[in-house]
Design a protein around this motif. Structure first.
Motif, PDB file in Angstrom:
ATOM      1  N   ARG A   1       0.825  -1.342  -0.060  1.00 47.34           N
ATOM      2  CA  ARG A   1      -0.088   0.087   0.053  1.00 47.34           C
ATOM      3  C   ARG A   1       0.806   1.258   0.174  1.00 47.34           C
ATOM      4  O   ARG A   1       0.411   2.259  -0.407  1.00 47.34           O
ATOM      5  CB  ARG A   1      -0.921   0.097   1.228  1.00 47.34           C
ATOM      6  N   ALA A   2       1.863   1.192   0.564  1.00 52.61           N
ATOM      7  CA  ALA A   2       2.943   2.229   0.842  1.00 52.61           C
ATOM      8  C   ALA A   2       3.866   2.345  -0.507  1.00 52.61           C
ATOM      9  O   ALA A   2       4.383   3.454  -0.730  1.00 52.61           O
ATOM     10  CB  ALA A   2       3.623   2.141   1.955  1.00 52.61           C
ATOM     11  N   THR A   3       3.929   1.520  -1.277  1.00 52.32           N
ATOM     12  CA  THR A   3       5.014   1.404  -2.388  1.00 52.32           C
ATOM     13  C   THR A   3       4.368   0.904  -3.620  1.00 52.32           C
ATOM     14  O   THR A   3       5.006   0.232  -4.456  1.00 52.32           O
ATOM     15  CB  THR A   3       6.252   0.813  -2.073  1.00 52.32           C
ATOM     16  N   PHE A   4       2.955   0.956  -3.824  1.00 52.36           N
ATOM     17  CA  PHE A   4       2.498   0.327  -4.942  1.00 52.36           C
ATOM     18  C   PHE A   4       2.766   0.765  -6.103  1.00 52.36           C
ATOM     19  O   PHE A   4       2.600   0.194  -7.466  1.00 52.36           O
ATOM     20  CB  PHE A   4       0.981   0.385  -4.945  1.00 52.36           C
ATOM     21  N   LEU A   5       3.360   2.224  -6.453  1.00 46.65           N
ATOM     22  CA  LEU A   5       3.933   2.500  -7.703  1.00 46.65           C
ATOM     23  C   LEU A   5       5.491   1.850  -7.944  1.00 46.65           C
ATOM     24  O   LEU A   5       5.778   2.350  -8.892  1.00 46.65           O
ATOM     25  CB  LEU A   5       3.926   4.158  -7.461  1.00 46.65           C
ATOM     26  N   GLU A   6       5.842   1.290  -7.156  1.00 42.63           N
ATOM     27  CA  GLU A   6       7.405   0.863  -7.330  1.00 42.63           C
ATOM     28  C   GLU A   6       7.142  -0.643  -8.008  1.00 42.63           C
ATOM     29  O   GLU A   6       6.188  -1.150  -8.164  1.00 42.63           O
ATOM     30  CB  GLU A   6       8.031   0.574  -5.973  1.00 42.63           C
ATOM     31  N   GLU A   7       8.414  -1.091  -8.576  1.00 44.54           N
ATOM     32  CA  GLU A   7       8.378  -2.599  -9.043  1.00 44.54           C
ATOM     33  C   GLU A   7       8.310  -3.512  -8.069  1.00 44.54           C
ATOM     34  O   GLU A   7       8.905  -3.539  -7.255  1.00 44.54           O
ATOM     35  CB  GLU A   7       9.552  -2.568  -9.973  1.00 44.54           C
ATOM     36  N   HIS A   8       7.475  -4.515  -8.288  1.00 46.61           N
ATOM     37  CA  HIS A   8       7.451  -5.610  -7.138  1.00 46.61           C
ATOM     38  C   HIS A   8       7.317  -6.854  -7.815  1.00 46.61           C
ATOM     39  O   HIS A   8       7.033  -6.934  -9.038  1.00 46.61           O
ATOM     40  CB  HIS A   8       6.374  -5.530  -6.233  1.00 46.61           C
ATOM     41  N   SER A   9       7.887  -8.194  -7.404  1.00 43.00           N
ATOM     42  CA  SER A   9       7.897  -9.244  -7.767  1.00 43.00           C
ATOM     43  C   SER A   9       7.546 -10.367  -6.625  1.00 43.00           C
ATOM     44  O   SER A   9       8.028  -9.715  -5.679  1.00 43.00           O
ATOM     45  CB  SER A   9       9.100  -9.871  -8.721  1.00 43.00           C
ATOM     46  N   LEU A  10       7.026 -11.347  -6.874  1.00 44.18           N
ATOM     47  CA  LEU A  10       6.752 -12.241  -5.709  1.00 44.18           C
ATOM     48  C   LEU A  10       7.981 -12.744  -5.077  1.00 44.18           C
ATOM     49  O   LEU A  10       8.167 -12.950  -3.848  1.00 44.18           O
ATOM     50  CB  LEU A  10       5.919 -13.709  -6.310  1.00 44.18           C
ATOM     51  N   LEU A  11       9.244 -12.938  -5.939  1.00 44.02           N
ATOM     52  CA  LEU A  11      10.630 -13.397  -5.577  1.00 44.02           C
ATOM     53  C   LEU A  11      11.111 -12.492  -4.774  1.00 44.02           C
ATOM     54  O   LEU A  11      11.639 -12.678  -3.542  1.00 44.02           O
ATOM     55  CB  LEU A  11      11.451 -13.663  -6.762  1.00 44.02           C
ATOM     56  N   ALA A  12      10.980 -11.025  -5.114  1.00 46.84           N
ATOM     57  CA  ALA A  12      11.584  -9.951  -4.203  1.00 46.84           C
ATOM     58  C   ALA A  12      10.805  -9.798  -2.972  1.00 46.84           C
ATOM     59  O   ALA A  12      11.496  -9.680  -1.920  1.00 46.84           O
ATOM     60  CB  ALA A  12      11.605  -8.701  -5.186  1.00 46.84           C
ATOM     61  N   LEU A  13       9.539  -9.851  -3.005  1.00 49.95           N
ATOM     62  CA  LEU A  13       8.597  -9.871  -1.745  1.00 49.95           C
ATOM     63  C   LEU A  13       9.056 -10.900  -0.809  1.00 49.95           C
ATOM     64  O   LEU A  13       9.222 -10.722   0.413  1.00 49.95           O
ATOM     65  CB  LEU A  13       7.352  -9.908  -2.018  1.00 49.95           C
ATOM     66  N   SER A  14       9.167 -12.304  -1.294  1.00 51.11           N
ATOM     67  CA  SER A  14       9.465 -13.380  -0.409  1.00 51.11           C
ATOM     68  C   SER A  14      10.890 -13.266   0.388  1.00 51.11           C
ATOM     69  O   SER A  14      11.056 -13.632   1.191  1.00 51.11           O
ATOM     70  CB  SER A  14       9.224 -14.730  -1.419  1.00 51.11           C
ATOM     71  N   ARG A  15      11.759 -12.723  -0.466  1.00 44.96           N
ATOM     72  CA  ARG A  15      13.122 -12.542  -0.135  1.00 44.96           C
ATOM     73  C   ARG A  15      13.054 -11.531   1.056  1.00 44.96           C
ATOM     74  O   ARG A  15      13.717 -11.541   2.076  1.00 44.96           O
ATOM     75  CB  ARG A  15      14.162 -12.173  -1.061  1.00 44.96           C
ATOM     76  N   LYS A  16      12.460 -10.333   0.683  1.00 47.35           N
ATOM     77  CA  LYS A  16      12.412  -9.304   1.845  1.00 47.35           C
ATOM     78  C   LYS A  16      11.854  -9.608   3.143  1.00 47.35           C
ATOM     79  O   LYS A  16      12.359  -9.072   3.946  1.00 47.35           O
ATOM     80  CB  LYS A  16      11.728  -7.799   0.932  1.00 47.35           C
ATOM     81  N   PHE A  17      10.688 -10.421   3.066  1.00 52.21           N
ATOM     82  CA  PHE A  17      10.164 -10.655   4.150  1.00 52.21           C
ATOM     83  C   PHE A  17      10.155 -12.150   4.856  1.00 52.21           C
ATOM     84  O   PHE A  17       9.708 -12.664   5.767  1.00 52.21           O
ATOM     85  CB  PHE A  17       8.456 -10.518   4.047  1.00 52.21           C
ATOM     86  N   GLY A  18      11.261 -12.935   4.010  1.00 54.72           N
ATOM     87  CA  GLY A  18      11.676 -14.115   4.578  1.00 54.72           C
ATOM     88  C   GLY A  18      10.638 -15.226   4.646  1.00 54.72           C
ATOM     89  O   GLY A  18      10.525 -15.743   5.680  1.00 54.72           O
ATOM     90  N   ILE A  19       9.920 -15.217   3.406  1.00 55.65           N
ATOM     91  CA  ILE A  19       8.659 -16.298   3.361  1.00 55.65           C
ATOM     92  C   ILE A  19       8.967 -17.077   1.977  1.00 55.65           C
ATOM     93  O   ILE A  19       9.472 -16.469   1.116  1.00 55.65           O
ATOM     94  CB  ILE A  19       7.306 -15.613   3.436  1.00 55.65           C
ATOM     95  N   ASN A  20       8.524 -18.274   2.119  1.00 51.41           N
ATOM     96  CA  ASN A  20       8.642 -19.052   0.948  1.00 51.41           C
ATOM     97  C   ASN A  20       7.671 -18.467  -0.166  1.00 51.41           C
ATOM     98  O   ASN A  20       6.586 -18.034   0.296  1.00 51.41           O
ATOM     99  CB  ASN A  20       8.225 -20.521   1.149  1.00 51.41           C
ATOM    100  N   GLN A  21       8.149 -18.400  -1.188  1.00 47.01           N
ATOM    101  CA  GLN A  21       7.277 -17.798  -2.255  1.00 47.01           C
ATOM    102  C   GLN A  21       6.193 -18.416  -2.548  1.00 47.01           C
ATOM    103  O   GLN A  21       4.973 -18.017  -3.061  1.00 47.01           O
ATOM    104  CB  GLN A  21       8.318 -17.696  -3.636  1.00 47.01           C
ATOM    105  N   ASN A  22       6.131 -19.805  -2.501  1.00 50.80           N
ATOM    106  CA  ASN A  22       4.626 -20.442  -2.878  1.00 50.80           C
ATOM    107  C   ASN A  22       3.776 -20.122  -1.503  1.00 50.80           C
ATOM    108  O   ASN A  22       2.447 -19.889  -1.966  1.00 50.80           O
ATOM    109  CB  ASN A  22       4.815 -21.985  -2.639  1.00 50.80           C
ATOM    110  N   LYS A  23       4.211 -20.064  -0.239  1.00 50.91           N
ATOM    111  CA  LYS A  23       3.338 -19.640   0.747  1.00 50.91           C
ATOM    112  C   LYS A  23       2.997 -18.357   0.760  1.00 50.91           C
ATOM    113  O   LYS A  23       1.881 -17.807   1.246  1.00 50.91           O
ATOM    114  CB  LYS A  23       4.146 -19.855   2.089  1.00 50.91           C
TER     115      LYS A  23
END
Length: 323
Positions: A233-255
């Motif tokens: 919600r705070a960064t929705f104009l930035e580029e995001h990917s599931l892989l980058a989010l999973s790494r940033k928050f330490g969670i399995n990509q499928n989870k």
């Protein structure tokens, strides 16, 4: 635009409404005869809802009658002091007292409100656009013979519906206060206020008997997913990917994919898409920007691709939005 009241001996008719002034936060002091007392309202106006904190000190019994031809809407009234008496159509008058809520689906029927002399009255009133609340209402599965079940069935049939009861949840009052205390404005403020509305309606539905389903997502995982949601919600104009989010928050990509959808009812990418499309609509409507200006801001290099996505989301092309 000022708001006034037309005064008769024991009746006050609203001329205009503080809920349609288009101001994000304003104080409205109704222009009534000082001999009658004072009547005012603090309001917060959002595209999906309006919240008013009403305050009144009246020297005489007063009947407040909104203008005829009210549009279809949902209304939630919460009394904080004393009592108000309400009437819809040809139904009997009934009381809403301190510590109670009353929720209505009003398809445009006449209503009236009575206030007793000598009472220092304070209440909150939330008016919600039907298209928004209908979607939320249809997503819940209330138990049979609960107030929410009856309410939902009446709404489906397009009938007047009402339900009321005790408000004992501190969280309910806290969400209302969060709306007034929203620290942001503009598109980000809209997103934060919409989140508060979701919380408010979830609490409302729970009070009316919505069934609570145990989530397979653990409490710790839920905290992670809420953090991810806040980050998007705070960064929705930035580029995001599931892989980058999973790494940033330490969670399995499928989870990440399955848990986010389980908890919030939408995939991560769809949630991000909705944030960007809502922002684009705000730019087109409120900032008077054109399609070629808006499309790259929300991640589309090709304006035609943006127009197609926008129409798929809202059912209307962005070029026709203002007409």
């Amino acid at each position: 635009m000022s708001v006034s009241l037309k005064l008769e001996l024991d009746k006050v008719t609203v001329v205009g409404s503080p809920f349609n002034q288009g101001m994000p936060r304003q104080r409205v002091d109704f222009n009534i005869d000082p001999e009658l007392g004072v009547f005012g309202m603090d309001t917060v106006v959002h595209k999906h809802f309006a919240l008013g904190e009403t305050f009144a000190v009246l020297n005489h019994d007063v009947t407040l009658v909104p203008p005829p031809g009210q549009p279809t809407h949902y209304g939630i009234a919460v009394m904080h002091s004393k009592v108000a008496t309400v009437k819809f159509m040809d139904r009997d008058w009934f009381n809403v007292v301190k510590g109670e809520y009353h929720m209505t689906y009003n398809p445009g029927v006449e209503e009236a409100h009575r206030f007793k002399a000598g009472n220092v009255m304070k209440s909150h009133y939330i008016q919600v656009e039907p298209y928004f609340l209908n979607e939320l209402l249809m997503s819940v599965s209330p138990g049979r013979n609960t107030p929410l079940w009856d309410f939902k069935e009446q709404v489906i049939r397009g009938e007047f519906a009402n339900s009321g009861g005790a408000v004992s949840l501190p969280a309910f009052y806290q969400v209302i206060q969060n709306v007034f205390d929203c620290p942001l404005d503009g598109p980000l403020g809209d997103i934060m206020l919409e989140g508060s509305l979701h919380q408010l309606m979830a609490l409302q539905f729970s009070m009316m008997g919505a069934q609570h389903q145990t989530s397979p997502v653990s409490h710790r995982e839920q905290e992670t997913f809420y953090a991810i949601k806040d980050h998007l919600r705070a960064t929705f104009l930035e580029e995001h990917s599931l892989l980058a989010l999973s790494r940033k928050f330490g969670i399995n990509q499928n989870k990440l994919k399955t848990g986010f959808r389980e908890l919030f009812g939408t995939p991560v990418i769809s949630y991000l898409y909705d944030l960007r499309m809502d922002f684009a609509r705000t730019l087109l409507l409120d900032k008077n920007m054109n399609v070629n200006e808006v499309s790259p801001m929300v991640g589309y290099r090709n304006a035609n691709h943006f127009s197609t996505a926008f129409k798929r989301k809202f059912g209307i092309s962005p070029s026709r939005l203002k007409y």
